[in-house]
Write an enzyme that holds these catalytic residues in place. Structure first.
Site, PDB file in Angstrom:
ATOM      1  N   ARG A 197     -52.671   2.529 -27.121  1.00 42.56           N
ATOM      2  CA  ARG A 197     -53.005   3.998 -26.789  1.00 42.56           C
ATOM      3  C   ARG A 197     -51.665   4.848 -27.546  1.00 42.56           C
ATOM      4  O   ARG A 197     -51.578   5.438 -27.099  1.00 42.56           O
ATOM      5  CB  ARG A 197     -52.679   3.969 -25.157  1.00 42.56           C
ATOM      6  CG  ARG A 197     -53.677   3.785 -24.506  1.00 42.56           C
ATOM      7  CD  ARG A 197     -54.604   3.926 -24.354  1.00 42.56           C
ATOM      8  NE  ARG A 197     -56.129   4.710 -24.103  1.00 42.56           N
ATOM      9  CZ  ARG A 197     -55.883   4.651 -22.360  1.00 42.56           C
ATOM     10  NH1 ARG A 197     -56.456   4.178 -22.226  1.00 42.56           N
ATOM     11  NH2 ARG A 197     -57.492   5.944 -22.411  1.00 42.56           N
ATOM     12  N   GLN A 215     -55.876   6.310 -32.110  1.00 44.96           N
ATOM     13  CA  GLN A 215     -56.795   8.084 -31.223  1.00 44.96           C
ATOM     14  C   GLN A 215     -58.615   7.735 -31.290  1.00 44.96           C
ATOM     15  O   GLN A 215     -59.097   7.799 -30.804  1.00 44.96           O
ATOM     16  CB  GLN A 215     -56.563   9.264 -30.965  1.00 44.96           C
ATOM     17  CG  GLN A 215     -55.912   9.375 -29.742  1.00 44.96           C
ATOM     18  CD  GLN A 215     -55.258  11.131 -30.000  1.00 44.96           C
ATOM     19  OE1 GLN A 215     -55.314  11.436 -30.981  1.00 44.96           O
ATOM     20  NE2 GLN A 215     -54.435  11.068 -28.627  1.00 44.96           N
ATOM     21  N   ASP A 273     -59.822   5.115 -30.082  1.00 46.03           N
ATOM     22  CA  ASP A 273     -59.521   4.620 -28.618  1.00 46.03           C
ATOM     23  C   ASP A 273     -61.284   4.647 -28.271  1.00 46.03           C
ATOM     24  O   ASP A 273     -61.608   5.668 -27.361  1.00 46.03           O
ATOM     25  CB  ASP A 273     -58.644   5.709 -28.075  1.00 46.03           C
ATOM     26  CG  ASP A 273     -58.689   4.966 -26.709  1.00 46.03           C
ATOM     27  OD1 ASP A 273     -58.819   4.639 -26.020  1.00 46.03           O
ATOM     28  OD2 ASP A 273     -57.662   5.970 -26.438  1.00 46.03           O
ATOM     29  N   SER A 277     -60.473   5.869 -24.189  1.00 51.59           N
ATOM     30  CA  SER A 277     -60.584   7.134 -23.986  1.00 51.59           C
ATOM     31  C   SER A 277     -62.444   7.852 -24.194  1.00 51.59           C
ATOM     32  O   SER A 277     -62.779   8.755 -23.420  1.00 51.59           O
ATOM     33  CB  SER A 277     -59.793   8.381 -25.060  1.00 51.59           C
ATOM     34  OG  SER A 277     -59.015   7.347 -24.433  1.00 51.59           O
ATOM     35  N   TYR A 325     -49.537   4.375 -19.015  1.00 45.85           N
ATOM     36  CA  TYR A 325     -50.189   4.182 -17.501  1.00 45.85           C
ATOM     37  C   TYR A 325     -49.525   3.737 -16.695  1.00 45.85           C
ATOM     38  O   TYR A 325     -47.932   3.842 -16.274  1.00 45.85           O
ATOM     39  CB  TYR A 325     -50.657   2.630 -17.887  1.00 45.85           C
ATOM     40  CG  TYR A 325     -52.123   1.933 -18.990  1.00 45.85           C
ATOM     41  CD1 TYR A 325     -52.727   3.004 -18.708  1.00 45.85           C
ATOM     42  CD2 TYR A 325     -51.519   2.142 -20.175  1.00 45.85           C
ATOM     43  CE1 TYR A 325     -53.812   2.422 -19.859  1.00 45.85           C
ATOM     44  CE2 TYR A 325     -52.620   1.393 -21.274  1.00 45.85           C
ATOM     45  CZ  TYR A 325     -53.911   2.027 -20.687  1.00 45.85           C
ATOM     46  OH  TYR A 325     -54.969   1.331 -21.702  1.00 45.85           O
TER      47      TYR A 325
HETATM   48  P1  NAD Z   1     -56.028   5.112 -16.848  1.00 49.50           P
HETATM   49  O1  NAD Z   1     -57.888   4.706 -16.440  1.00 49.50           O
HETATM   50  O2  NAD Z   1     -55.983   3.863 -16.653  1.00 49.50           O
HETATM   51  O3  NAD Z   1     -56.004   5.674 -15.082  1.00 49.50           O
HETATM   52  C1  NAD Z   1     -56.715   6.858 -14.447  1.00 49.50           C
HETATM   53  C2  NAD Z   1     -55.945   7.727 -13.750  1.00 49.50           C
HETATM   54  O4  NAD Z   1     -55.674   6.836 -13.253  1.00 49.50           O
HETATM   55  C3  NAD Z   1     -54.348   7.523 -14.397  1.00 49.50           C
HETATM   56  O5  NAD Z   1     -54.134   9.215 -14.797  1.00 49.50           O
HETATM   57  C4  NAD Z   1     -53.226   6.992 -14.000  1.00 49.50           C
HETATM   58  O6  NAD Z   1     -52.219   7.634 -13.333  1.00 49.50           O
HETATM   59  C5  NAD Z   1     -54.148   7.374 -12.134  1.00 49.50           C
HETATM   60  N1  NAD Z   1     -53.501   6.750 -11.086  1.00 49.50           N
HETATM   61  C6  NAD Z   1     -53.589   5.334 -11.191  1.00 49.50           C
HETATM   62  N2  NAD Z   1     -53.416   4.922  -9.517  1.00 49.50           N
HETATM   63  C7  NAD Z   1     -53.549   6.252  -8.843  1.00 49.50           C
HETATM   64  C8  NAD Z   1     -52.866   6.624  -7.268  1.00 49.50           C
HETATM   65  N3  NAD Z   1     -52.354   5.666  -6.329  1.00 49.50           N
HETATM   66  N4  NAD Z   1     -53.378   7.995  -6.838  1.00 49.50           N
HETATM   67  C9  NAD Z   1     -53.236   8.533  -7.908  1.00 49.50           C
HETATM   68  N5  NAD Z   1     -53.540   8.492  -9.830  1.00 49.50           N
HETATM   69  C10 NAD Z   1     -53.221   6.795  -9.968  1.00 49.50           C
HETATM   70  O7  NAD Z   1     -55.888   6.241 -17.064  1.00 49.50           O
HETATM   71  P2  NAD Z   1     -57.076   6.822 -18.952  1.00 49.50           P
HETATM   72  O8  NAD Z   1     -57.718   7.541 -18.538  1.00 49.50           O
HETATM   73  O9  NAD Z   1     -56.763   5.620 -19.143  1.00 49.50           O
HETATM   74  O10 NAD Z   1     -54.819   7.437 -19.063  1.00 49.50           O
HETATM   75  C11 NAD Z   1     -53.399   6.542 -19.637  1.00 49.50           C
HETATM   76  C12 NAD Z   1     -52.747   7.104 -20.072  1.00 49.50           C
HETATM   77  O11 NAD Z   1     -53.273   7.036 -21.863  1.00 49.50           O
HETATM   78  C13 NAD Z   1     -52.654   8.535 -19.761  1.00 49.50           C
HETATM   79  O12 NAD Z   1     -50.799   8.445 -19.943  1.00 49.50           O
HETATM   80  C14 NAD Z   1     -53.102   9.193 -20.819  1.00 49.50           C
HETATM   81  O13 NAD Z   1     -52.348  10.264 -21.290  1.00 49.50           O
HETATM   82  C15 NAD Z   1     -52.835   7.918 -22.153  1.00 49.50           C
HETATM   83  N6  NAD Z   1     -53.490   8.132 -23.252  1.00 49.50           N
HETATM   84  C16 NAD Z   1     -52.878   8.163 -24.971  1.00 49.50           C
HETATM   85  C17 NAD Z   1     -54.288   7.837 -25.453  1.00 49.50           C
HETATM   86  C18 NAD Z   1     -52.993   8.379 -26.805  1.00 49.50           C
HETATM   87  O14 NAD Z   1     -52.091   9.036 -26.862  1.00 49.50           O
HETATM   88  N7  NAD Z   1     -54.245   7.933 -27.477  1.00 49.50           N
HETATM   89  C19 NAD Z   1     -55.147   8.079 -25.547  1.00 49.50           C
HETATM   90  C20 NAD Z   1     -55.588   8.373 -24.520  1.00 49.50           C
HETATM   91  C21 NAD Z   1     -55.142   8.115 -23.146  1.00 49.50           C
END
Ligand code: NAD
Length: 381
Positions: free
Chosen positions: A121, A126, A129, A132, A227
């Site tokens: 990530r 991006q 990804d 996403s 994460y």
């Molecule tokens: P994910 O699908 O793994 O999880 C979804 C959300 O659930 C997350 O925000 C997580 O913090 C939350 N979560 C987990 N346990 C929880 C709980 N007990 N109660 C409430 N919320 C809870 O997440 P994602 O959408 O795949 O994103 C993961 C991370 O990666 C994020 O920080 C996102 O900003 C980052 N990201 C970065 C890039 C990039 O830079 N290219 C791209 C996509 C995502």
């Protein structure tokens, strides 16, 4: 190099891995693209549209036997992997932490797998990804589905017959899907609250015009890759206790909480569901990975005491055309990154390459990701 894509075998799947635009770009790289007849049917794309940009069609068996690279969206089933020749490459989602059968099969048959879930990530990656791109459309579809099932209108409406208050939407988990769910519910005029264990997202929630719900569950945070860290059972119980009031006041709850490579955390228990008003709707976006909501069933809609719980796994499939465009574009970005212009081949095991180093899971008979290797039967490779 022969790139092959066959019809997806997941029932009801309308998304495709390759759109005509991306086929054209792959051929532009110097590859051949061969597809199964009726490939894009579910997505209103005819064979003629693919043929126009240079794709060729053949039978599934012939294609699998001649493929250098199999391009797919969902994980190909064991039978499909077994039909590929040794040394072939598969690029797709693989669900590697749960489909350990596919990982070991690919390893044992010396099939190389580039796994979409394992793309780092990072800013550079991006454009590749697919987690996403699909999560974002899934968040949108979750809200649209909830609005469809809810007996309430989302916006506030002032009419001569009286004023309708806005629907109250609560989004749990503010990753990519959650952010899109918040934005969509706001656009529809709902009053939106959201919660995540990663406090860094509070600002993003507020910038979308929603309210961030503060809960005190002790130390939370995120891993180096961004994460969420897993909460203890005690922390989760405390989270549920403090969250119950917000859930009870909501007309719609969308849960998106996931933990990378682990079953989803249990966010809403039966008692919290019982505390909701009849007619309320919950969309559990984590239903297929264990469920955030007690009682939710993957791929089903059920009703408990008048509360509808929706566990549809393939929400991005509701907007199959856009989801396919985005997935195909992610796939192309990855293939273009791995493409060697001189040899006109994919260059998979490139030294020091962060993207390929992250997502090349099986290669030359070995499993290269320690996290996945650890969950395989027998533990190690
Ligand atoms: P994910 O699908 O793994 O999880 C979804 C959300 O659930 C997350 O925000 C997580 O913090 C939350 N979560 C987990 N346990 C929880 C709980 N007990 N109660 C409430 N919320 C809870 O997440 P994602 O959408 O795949 O994103 C993961 C991370 O990666 C994020 O920080 C996102 O900003 C980052 N990201 C970065 C890039 C990039 O830079 N290219 C791209 C996509 C995502």
């Amino acid at each position: 190099m022969i790139f092959v894509s066959v019809r997806d075998q997941v029932p009801g799947e309308r998304r495709v891995a390759l759109t005509p635009g991306v086929v054209k770009r792959l051929i532009g790289l110097g590859a051949e693209v061969r597809l199964e007849s009726g490939y894009g049917e579910g997505n209103h794309l005819s064979d003629a549209q693919y043929e126009e940009v240079g794709a060729r069609f053949a039978s599934r068996d012939a294609l699998l036997a001649e493929a250098d690279v199999l391009l797919a969206l969902n994980a190909p089933e064991a039978e499909t992997l077994s039909s590929l020749r040794e040394g072939a490459t598969v690029v797709s989602f693989l669900d590697p932490f749960r489909r350990t059968d596919l990982v070991t099969l690919a390893r044992d048959r010396k099939i190389s797998t580039l796994v979409m879930e394992l793309i780092p990530r990072t800013s550079y990656a991006q454009k590749m990804d697919a987690l996403s791109s699909q999560a974002s459309l899934g968040g949108y579809a979750a809200v649209i589905t909830a609005a469809d099932r809810s007996p309430k209108a989302f916006p506030m409406m002032s009419t001569p017959a009286g004023t309708i208050p806005p629907a109250r939407v609560f989004v749990v988990g503010v990753g990519v899907a959650g952010l899109q769910a918040i934005a969509t519910a706001k656009r529809l005029g709902a009053r939106v609250e959201a919660y995540d264990t990663r406090p860094v997202v509070a600002e993003q929630v507020q910038s979308l015009g929603a309210k961030f719900v503060e809960l005190d569950v002790g130390e939370t945070g995120q891993t180096e890759q961004g994460y969420a860290k897993e909460l203890s059972e005690e922390q989760l119980a405390e989270q549920r206790r403090q969250m119950a009031k917000v859930v009870a006041g909501a007309d719609v709850v969308i849960t998106t909480a996931q933990l990378f490579g682990r079953p989803a955390p249990r966010i809403i228990d039966a008692g919290m569901v019982a505390g909701m008003k009849p007619g309320s709707v919950i969309v559990d976006m984590a239903a297929s990975t264990g469920g955030n909501v007690e009682g939710s069933v993957s791929d089903e809609e059920i009703e408990i005491n008048g509360v509808r719980i929706i566990g549809i796994a393939n929400l991005p499939g509701f907007v199959a055309r856009d989801a396919s465009e985005m997935y195909a574009s992610n796939l192309f970005a990855l293939l273009e990154h791995a493409w060697n212009d001189e040899t006109k081949q994919l260059d998979l095991a490139r030294e020091g390459d962060e993207v390929l180093g992250g997502c090349l899971l099986t290669h030359d008979g070995a499993v290269r990701d320690e996290r996945v290797a650890a969950v395989l039967p027998g533990g190690a490779q």
